[in-house]
Design an enzyme around this catalytic site. Sequence first.
Site, PDB file in Angstrom:
ATOM      1  N   HIS A   1       0.793  -1.225   0.000  1.00 52.56           N
ATOM      2  CA  HIS A   1       0.000   0.000   0.000  1.00 52.56           C
ATOM      3  C   HIS A   1       0.829   1.280   0.000  1.00 52.56           C
ATOM      4  O   HIS A   1       0.293   2.365  -0.167  1.00 52.56           O
ATOM      5  CB  HIS A   1      -0.971   0.037   1.184  1.00 52.56           C
ATOM      6  CG  HIS A   1      -0.307   0.349   2.503  1.00 52.56           C
ATOM      7  ND1 HIS A   1       0.415  -0.570   3.194  1.00 52.56           N
ATOM      8  CD2 HIS A   1      -0.243   1.491   3.221  1.00 52.56           C
ATOM      9  CE1 HIS A   1       0.888  -0.030   4.298  1.00 52.56           C
ATOM     10  NE2 HIS A   1       0.517   1.226   4.338  1.00 52.56           N
TER      11      HIS A   1
HETATM   12  C1  UD1 Z   1      -2.261   5.387   6.246  1.00 59.28           C
HETATM   13  C2  UD1 Z   1      -0.973   5.791   6.965  1.00 59.28           C
HETATM   14  C3  UD1 Z   1       0.065   4.674   6.819  1.00 59.28           C
HETATM   15  C4  UD1 Z   1      -0.492   3.351   7.266  1.00 59.28           C
HETATM   16  C5  UD1 Z   1      -1.776   3.062   6.492  1.00 59.28           C
HETATM   17  C6  UD1 Z   1      -2.376   1.736   6.902  1.00 59.28           C
HETATM   18  C7  UD1 Z   1      -0.474   8.218   6.917  1.00 59.28           C
HETATM   19  C8  UD1 Z   1       0.440   9.230   6.344  1.00 59.28           C
HETATM   20  N1  UD1 Z   1      -0.376   6.991   6.362  1.00 59.28           N
HETATM   21  O1  UD1 Z   1      -1.975   5.317   4.865  1.00 59.28           O
HETATM   22  O2  UD1 Z   1       1.174   4.991   7.615  1.00 59.28           O
HETATM   23  O3  UD1 Z   1       0.456   2.328   7.023  1.00 59.28           O
HETATM   24  O4  UD1 Z   1      -2.698   4.128   6.739  1.00 59.28           O
HETATM   25  O5  UD1 Z   1      -3.600   1.514   6.330  1.00 59.28           O
HETATM   26  O6  UD1 Z   1      -1.233   8.520   7.796  1.00 59.28           O
HETATM   27  N2  UD1 Z   1      -9.484   4.696   2.203  1.00 59.28           N
HETATM   28  C9  UD1 Z   1     -10.693   4.059   2.174  1.00 59.28           C
HETATM   29  N3  UD1 Z   1     -11.273   3.739   3.357  1.00 59.28           N
HETATM   30  C10 UD1 Z   1     -10.707   4.032   4.556  1.00 59.28           C
HETATM   31  C11 UD1 Z   1      -9.473   4.710   4.557  1.00 59.28           C
HETATM   32  C12 UD1 Z   1      -8.876   5.028   3.381  1.00 59.28           C
HETATM   33  O7  UD1 Z   1     -11.245   3.779   1.134  1.00 59.28           O
HETATM   34  O8  UD1 Z   1     -11.300   3.702   5.606  1.00 59.28           O
HETATM   35  C13 UD1 Z   1      -8.848   5.030   0.908  1.00 59.28           C
HETATM   36  C14 UD1 Z   1      -9.078   6.434   0.463  1.00 59.28           C
HETATM   37  O9  UD1 Z   1      -9.321   6.440  -0.887  1.00 59.28           O
HETATM   38  C15 UD1 Z   1      -7.749   7.124   0.735  1.00 59.28           C
HETATM   39  C16 UD1 Z   1      -6.740   5.996   0.621  1.00 59.28           C
HETATM   40  O10 UD1 Z   1      -7.441   4.817   1.036  1.00 59.28           O
HETATM   41  O11 UD1 Z   1      -7.501   8.152  -0.163  1.00 59.28           O
HETATM   42  C17 UD1 Z   1      -5.559   6.204   1.500  1.00 59.28           C
HETATM   43  O12 UD1 Z   1      -5.943   6.460   2.866  1.00 59.28           O
HETATM   44  P1  UD1 Z   1      -5.063   7.428   3.786  1.00 59.28           P
HETATM   45  O13 UD1 Z   1      -5.577   7.435   5.156  1.00 59.28           O
HETATM   46  O14 UD1 Z   1      -4.889   8.718   3.102  1.00 59.28           O
HETATM   47  O15 UD1 Z   1      -3.631   6.775   3.786  1.00 59.28           O
HETATM   48  P2  UD1 Z   1      -3.151   5.261   3.794  1.00 59.28           P
HETATM   49  O16 UD1 Z   1      -2.520   4.968   2.478  1.00 59.28           O
HETATM   50  O17 UD1 Z   1      -4.236   4.340   4.273  1.00 59.28           O
END
Ligand code: UD1
Length: 386
Positions: A211
Site C-alpha cells: 500500500h
Molecule cells: C495510512 C498511513 C500509513 C499506514 C496506512 C495503513 C499516513 C500518512 N499513512 O496510509 O502509515 O500504514 O494508513 O492503512 O497517515 N481509504 C478508504 N477507506 C478508509 C481509509 C482510506 O477507502 O477507511 C482510501 C481512500 O481512498 C484514501 C486511501 O485509502 O484516499 C488512503 O488512505 P489514507 O488514510 O490517506 O492513507 P493510507 O494509504 O491508508
Amino acid sequence: MLKRVICVVGARPNFMKIAPLMQCFERSRVLEAYLLHTGQHYDAAMKTAFFEQLHIPEPDADLGVGSGSHAVQTAEIMRRFEPVLDAQVPDAVLVVGDVNSTIACALVAAKKGVPIIHVEAGLRSFDRSMPEEINRVVTDQLSDLLFTTERQAMVNLEREGIDPRRVHFVGNVMIDTLLENRRRAPAVADVLASAGVDRGPTNGFGVVTLHRPSNVDDPQTLASLILTLAELSTELPLLLPLHPRTAARLESTKLMERAQAACVLLPPLDYLDMLALLQNAVMVLTDSGGIQEETTALGVPCLTLRANTERPTTVEAGTNTLVGNDRPRILAAARDVLRTGGKTGRVPELWDGRAAGRIVRVVEDWYREEMPRAGTTGPGTTGLGD
Ligand code: UD1
C-alpha cells in the site's frame, strides 16, 4: 482527581496499538482515558471490525475527517481537534505511531501547552520521501514523554537532541495485542470462505500486502511488482488482501486482471483474519511497518518490499529481509526462503506482551514526580548535533 489523557487513534495501524493501552488505563487509579478517533480511516473493514474484535471502547469523540491530500487531511484533523481539546482540558494527549492523525493532534496539543505522550517514538527510516518519516520526526520533537520499541530508537532520539530522561524503552504495544489474540485467530479455510473465495490455498501459501505510495502510486513500479508476484505464484500460491489505495491504483492502471491472475485477491481483512494468514504463511511479502514486526514476533520469514526500514531490530534480530521493489532481488530472496525455510530469528527484547502496562506505570509516575517537559530542560534539548 484522575488525570485525563486524550488517546488519539486515526488509521488502521493505530487500533492494535491503542487496544492494550485502553485496558491498562481502565485499571489505573491515577489516569482516565478519553478516546478520540479522527476518522482518517472510516470503512467498516478499516475501522469498525478492529474496534469490535479488539474490544476497544466506542470513541468518546469521532472527528470524521475522512480522506484527502496530506495537507488537507492533517489540517482538517487539527481544525476539528482544537475544540475537543478546549472542551476536555486534558492533562495529556497520547498519540501512537506515525500516521497523519499522530502529527496533527500532537501539533495542536503542543501549541496549547498540553503535554504529549508518544508511543512508538524514535523509529527512523532516514527517508523523508516517506510521509510517515516526517510525522515521526516532528511528533518526537514535540513530545514530552517518549516510549520506544527498540534500542536503536533511543540512539536516534538522542542524536536529535531529545533529553534521554524523557525517553523510556518499554517494548511493543502492537505485540501485546498479537500475543493476547493469536489463539483467537480462525482457521485459514474460514478466512477464505468468509472472503468469498472457493478454492484458495489453506497451507503452503505466501501472504502479500502492498500500500505504500512508493510501491503503488507509480504505474511502472506497480506493474513490475505484479509481474514479480505472478512469477513467484508459479512456485508458491499468494494471498493478497487489498488496501483501498492499492485497489484504486490497480483499477486506474488496468492492472487489476493481472493482479487477479497472480494472487488470490481478498478484501481488507479484520485483525484476527489477518493474524490467521500471517501465522500460517510460508513467507510474507510486505511494505507495511507493522507486519515487519508481527512476522518477527511470530517467527515467520518476511521480505520487505522497501529499500529501508525504520524497524532495524526486525532485520538484525528478527525474520525480516529488505528486498526493495526490484524483481530479481525479490525472486532470489523468495526462492531462498522456499529452499532453506528462511531466517528463524529471535523475538526482540521486551516484546513480551507487557509493554502497555509499563507505559501506564511510567505515565502515573510522571504525574507523581513532575518530570521534565519538552524544550524546558536546557542542554540536550537545544538542537541537532550538540
Ligand atoms: C495510512 C498511513 C500509513 C499506514 C496506512 C495503513 C499516513 C500518512 N499513512 O496510509 O502509515 O500504514 O494508513 O492503512 O497517515 N481509504 C478508504 N477507506 C478508509 C481509509 C482510506 O477507502 O477507511 C482510501 C481512500 O481512498 C484514501 C486511501 O485509502 O484516499 C488512503 O488512505 P489514507 O488514510 O490517506 O492513507 P493510507 O494509504 O491508508
